[in-house]
Structures are given as structure tokens and as C-alpha cells.
Motif scaffolding. Sequence first.
Motif, PDB file in Angstrom:
ATOM      1  N   GLY A   1       0.815  -1.208   0.000  1.00 56.45           N
ATOM      2  CA  GLY A   1       0.000   0.000   0.000  1.00 56.45           C
ATOM      3  C   GLY A   1       0.848   1.257   0.000  1.00 56.45           C
ATOM      4  N   GLU A   2       1.960   1.221   0.721  1.00 55.25           N
ATOM      5  CA  GLU A   2       2.841   2.394   0.794  1.00 55.25           C
ATOM      6  C   GLU A   2       3.449   2.723  -0.564  1.00 55.25           C
ATOM      7  N   VAL A   3       3.794   1.698  -1.329  1.00 54.95           N
ATOM      8  CA  VAL A   3       4.421   1.942  -2.642  1.00 54.95           C
ATOM      9  C   VAL A   3       3.409   1.899  -3.780  1.00 54.95           C
ATOM     10  N   LYS A   4       2.129   1.787  -3.425  1.00 56.15           N
ATOM     11  CA  LYS A   4       1.040   1.758  -4.413  1.00 56.15           C
ATOM     12  C   LYS A   4       1.209   0.621  -5.422  1.00 56.15           C
ATOM     13  N   ALA A   5       1.585  -0.551  -4.911  1.00 57.59           N
ATOM     14  CA  ALA A   5       1.709  -1.725  -5.771  1.00 57.59           C
ATOM     15  C   ALA A   5       0.342  -2.110  -6.317  1.00 57.59           C
ATOM     16  N   HIS A   6       0.352  -2.642  -7.533  1.00 60.49           N
ATOM     17  CA  HIS A   6      -0.911  -3.047  -8.144  1.00 60.49           C
ATOM     18  C   HIS A   6      -1.451  -4.326  -7.518  1.00 60.49           C
ATOM     19  N   CYS A   7      -0.583  -5.338  -7.343  1.00 60.80           N
ATOM     20  CA  CYS A   7      -1.074  -6.590  -6.769  1.00 60.80           C
ATOM     21  C   CYS A   7       0.045  -7.337  -6.053  1.00 60.80           C
ATOM     22  N   ILE A   8      -0.362  -8.259  -5.209  1.00 58.58           N
ATOM     23  CA  ILE A   8       0.556  -9.165  -4.511  1.00 58.58           C
ATOM     24  C   ILE A   8       0.210 -10.574  -4.962  1.00 58.58           C
ATOM     25  N   ILE A   9       1.205 -11.294  -5.446  1.00 61.90           N
ATOM     26  CA  ILE A   9       0.984 -12.647  -5.928  1.00 61.90           C
ATOM     27  C   ILE A   9       0.959 -13.618  -4.755  1.00 61.90           C
ATOM     28  N   VAL A  10      -0.010 -14.513  -4.775  1.00 61.15           N
ATOM     29  CA  VAL A  10      -0.194 -15.495  -3.707  1.00 61.15           C
ATOM     30  C   VAL A  10       0.133 -16.888  -4.234  1.00 61.15           C
ATOM     31  N   ASN A  11       1.098 -17.534  -3.598  1.00 60.11           N
ATOM     32  CA  ASN A  11       1.406 -18.938  -3.850  1.00 60.11           C
ATOM     33  C   ASN A  11       0.960 -19.726  -2.631  1.00 60.11           C
ATOM     34  N   THR A  12       0.032 -20.634  -2.808  1.00 60.42           N
ATOM     35  CA  THR A  12      -0.673 -21.258  -1.677  1.00 60.42           C
ATOM     36  C   THR A  12       0.202 -22.146  -0.804  1.00 60.42           C
ATOM     37  N   GLY A  13       1.260 -22.717  -1.395  1.00 67.37           N
ATOM     38  CA  GLY A  13       1.945 -23.855  -0.793  1.00 67.37           C
ATOM     39  C   GLY A  13       1.365 -25.133  -1.372  1.00 67.37           C
ATOM     40  N   SER A  14       2.104 -26.223  -1.260  1.00 66.67           N
ATOM     41  CA  SER A  14       1.604 -27.494  -1.783  1.00 66.67           C
ATOM     42  C   SER A  14       0.481 -28.023  -0.892  1.00 66.67           C
ATOM     43  N   ARG A  15      -0.155 -29.092  -1.328  1.00 68.63           N
ATOM     44  CA  ARG A  15      -1.222 -29.684  -0.515  1.00 68.63           C
ATOM     45  C   ARG A  15      -0.696 -30.205   0.812  1.00 68.63           C
ATOM     46  N   ALA A  16       0.604 -30.517   0.853  1.00 67.25           N
ATOM     47  CA  ALA A  16       1.219 -31.107   2.047  1.00 67.25           C
ATOM     48  C   ALA A  16       0.454 -32.384   2.406  1.00 67.25           C
ATOM     49  N   ARG A  17       0.032 -32.536   3.641  1.00 64.41           N
ATOM     50  CA  ARG A  17      -0.690 -33.744   4.038  1.00 64.41           C
ATOM     51  C   ARG A  17      -2.201 -33.526   4.086  1.00 64.41           C
ATOM     52  N   HIS A  18      -2.635 -32.409   3.584  1.00 60.78           N
ATOM     53  CA  HIS A  18      -4.062 -32.103   3.606  1.00 60.78           C
ATOM     54  C   HIS A  18      -4.781 -32.776   2.439  1.00 60.78           C
ATOM     55  N   THR A  19      -6.048 -33.032   2.616  1.00 58.74           N
ATOM     56  CA  THR A  19      -6.856 -33.393   1.464  1.00 58.74           C
ATOM     57  C   THR A  19      -6.987 -32.152   0.586  1.00 58.74           C
ATOM     58  N   PHE A  20      -7.365 -32.380  -0.658  1.00 56.77           N
ATOM     59  CA  PHE A  20      -7.504 -31.234  -1.556  1.00 56.77           C
ATOM     60  C   PHE A  20      -8.575 -30.276  -1.055  1.00 56.77           C
ATOM     61  N   ASN A  21      -9.691 -30.806  -0.571  1.00 62.46           N
ATOM     62  CA  ASN A  21     -10.768 -29.951  -0.074  1.00 62.46           C
ATOM     63  C   ASN A  21     -10.326 -29.131   1.130  1.00 62.46           C
ATOM     64  N   HIS A  22      -9.548 -29.780   2.031  1.00 65.08           N
ATOM     65  CA  HIS A  22      -9.074 -29.051   3.215  1.00 65.08           C
ATOM     66  C   HIS A  22      -8.088 -27.967   2.806  1.00 65.08           C
ATOM     67  N   ALA A  23      -7.196 -28.273   1.863  1.00 66.18           N
ATOM     68  CA  ALA A  23      -6.242 -27.277   1.388  1.00 66.18           C
ATOM     69  C   ALA A  23      -6.966 -26.071   0.800  1.00 66.18           C
ATOM     70  N   ARG A  24      -8.022 -26.323   0.053  1.00 63.17           N
ATOM     71  CA  ARG A  24      -8.794 -25.215  -0.511  1.00 63.17           C
ATOM     72  C   ARG A  24      -9.448 -24.385   0.588  1.00 63.17           C
ATOM     73  N   ARG A  25      -9.958 -25.048   1.634  1.00 62.49           N
ATOM     74  CA  ARG A  25     -10.567 -24.300   2.735  1.00 62.49           C
ATOM     75  C   ARG A  25      -9.538 -23.416   3.426  1.00 62.49           C
ATOM     76  N   ILE A  26      -8.319 -23.933   3.597  1.00 60.49           N
ATOM     77  CA  ILE A  26      -7.257 -23.148   4.224  1.00 60.49           C
ATOM     78  C   ILE A  26      -6.980 -21.883   3.425  1.00 60.49           C
ATOM     79  N   VAL A  27      -6.890 -22.026   2.106  1.00 64.33           N
ATOM     80  CA  VAL A  27      -6.601 -20.867   1.256  1.00 64.33           C
ATOM     81  C   VAL A  27      -7.760 -19.883   1.265  1.00 64.33           C
ATOM     82  N   ARG A  28      -8.987 -20.398   1.214  1.00 61.72           N
ATOM     83  CA  ARG A  28     -10.149 -19.502   1.281  1.00 61.72           C
ATOM     84  C   ARG A  28     -10.137 -18.708   2.579  1.00 61.72           C
ATOM     85  N   ASP A  29      -9.852 -19.393   3.692  1.00 57.59           N
ATOM     86  CA  ASP A  29      -9.822 -18.706   4.991  1.00 57.59           C
ATOM     87  C   ASP A  29      -8.732 -17.640   5.014  1.00 57.59           C
ATOM     88  N   ALA A  30      -7.567 -17.954   4.448  1.00 59.20           N
ATOM     89  CA  ALA A  30      -6.465 -16.997   4.429  1.00 59.20           C
ATOM     90  C   ALA A  30      -6.822 -15.759   3.613  1.00 59.20           C
TER      91      ALA A  30
END
Length: 277
Positions: free
Chosen positions: A89-118
Motif C-alpha cells: 500500500g505504501e508503494v502503491k503496488a498493483h497486486c501481490i501474488i499469492v502462492n498457496t503452498g503445496s497440498r502437504a498432508r491435507h486433502t484437496f478440499n481441506h487445502a482449498r478451505r485453508i486458502v479460502r480462509d487466508a
Amino acid sequence: MLRLAVHQATTSKWGFEEAALEYARLGIPAIGVDRRKLAEIGEEKAGDLLEHVGLGVSSITAVGGFTGSDGRSYKLSVQDALGVIRWAGEVKAHCIIVNTGSRARHTFNHARRIVRDALRELIPAAVEAGVTIALEPMHPAAAGDVTFLTTLEETLEILSAVDHPRAKLVLDLFHCSGFLKEVDRLGELVPAIALVQVADAAQGSDRVPIRCRVDGENALVKEVLATLVSHGYQGFLEMEWEGSGLEPDQYPQVLQQAKDLFAVLVSKTEARSFLAE
């Protein structure tokens, strides 16, 4: 209007200060910031430098790791992202790129919920800062521990669930090369696109694609951009090419090539004009 930017990955052997000074000197109006380069100089000094040379910020790479695949807790990953949003915000950037991380040991549905919550936790800060947070789907061979999002459909499902104008996606022509063959579908994506990254994909060893420069005569890239423009995309075209194989004395030539390519790609902004060439 379409705007030119170059990501620091293109000049990866330059530090933040040298890149900012040279981009500005050579007429590149905006920079895609690599946080590893930013850490070398510090946020305060970097912000002062960007303001001094009049360089815009098209993107910041990256925040995320919410699934814990990089060893950080969810809470720490969110706190880290909030700090980046503040600086963005201070430098008036247009966007911040989000890389979720791998699924790790989560199910795909749980990983998606984590990202939605974040994303939902980050959106109020993004609104206050005037910044867009943008999910980046990646080619499966390149995703690794960076993200579990390897298709546009998976990414759009999360964005649809979050349903906020400050949460969008990055359309990287390198990662999305397979999808781009279905050009007629791209127009539907424009409202969800925060940033278009321009690169080509060459076949590397072990079937892992290699990011490379785009030829100004690349018919597919011209058609893709024509479709996006005709459906209202008027954001950054951020050139993100692989610069690690080049020496720094070659970078000015590469930046000139980025400017030349941009001029070719936007010389006609009507879709029919692009497609008639």
C-alpha cells in the motif's frame, strides 16, 4: 490502458537498487518486485528509491505458504502476508501474488478451505491498502511445493467462493500455456484477472518447461492478448523471463527487447486488428 512492467526474475543477477535504477533509466515504467531482492535492501530504502526514480510496482512475489508446506504455521504465513500488504500500500503496488503452498498432508478440499480462509483474513487489509491479492495457478511440472493450484478451474473455484473484487488471479502465459489454446474462453476470465505475465515455454529436461522470452511474431500470444483486450483487460503486461542464464551486461538489451515486444503487442488495441495481422 495496457501498461508495461518487467519482473525482477528477468534481471535476476541485479540487486534491487541496480534493477530499480536501470529500469527507470531505460524507460521501463514498472517493476515486478521479488521479495528476496527486497529483503537485501529493506522495505524503507526500497520504497524511497522507487519514489525517487518514479518507478511503479506491478506486482510483489510472493506471499502464501498457508498450507504449511514451507514449515511455517498458518498464523505466521498470514502475518507475513499482512506485512507485505502494508508495504504494498505504501508503494502503491498493483497486486501481490499469492502462492498457496503445496497440498502437504491435507486433502484437496481441506487445502482449498485453508486458502479460502487466508484470503478472507487478508482482504480487509488489502482493501485498506488499495492492493489486489492474486492467486497464481502454475504448470504441474513447475508447481512443486509452491502451490497446489495447477488449473485455472481450481483457482477460479476458490475465487468464486471468496467472492471479493480484491481477490483475483494471475494469468501467466508460461504456466497457462495449455489452456491458452482455447482462446475463445479467455474473454470470460478478464473480470478475474489482476495481472498478465508474458513469457513463452520451451521444453526442458525431464519434461519440465523452461520460461523464456517471447518472439514478437508469436501468433498465439498476440491472439491471446487481442482476446483479453477486446473483453476489457487494461492492466499490466508484466514480462517475466528467465534471466539467470544471462550476464548482467546483457540485461539492457533484454529490457529493450521487452519494450519492443510491448510496442508490438499493443500497437493495435482492437481485437480485430490483432487478429488481422
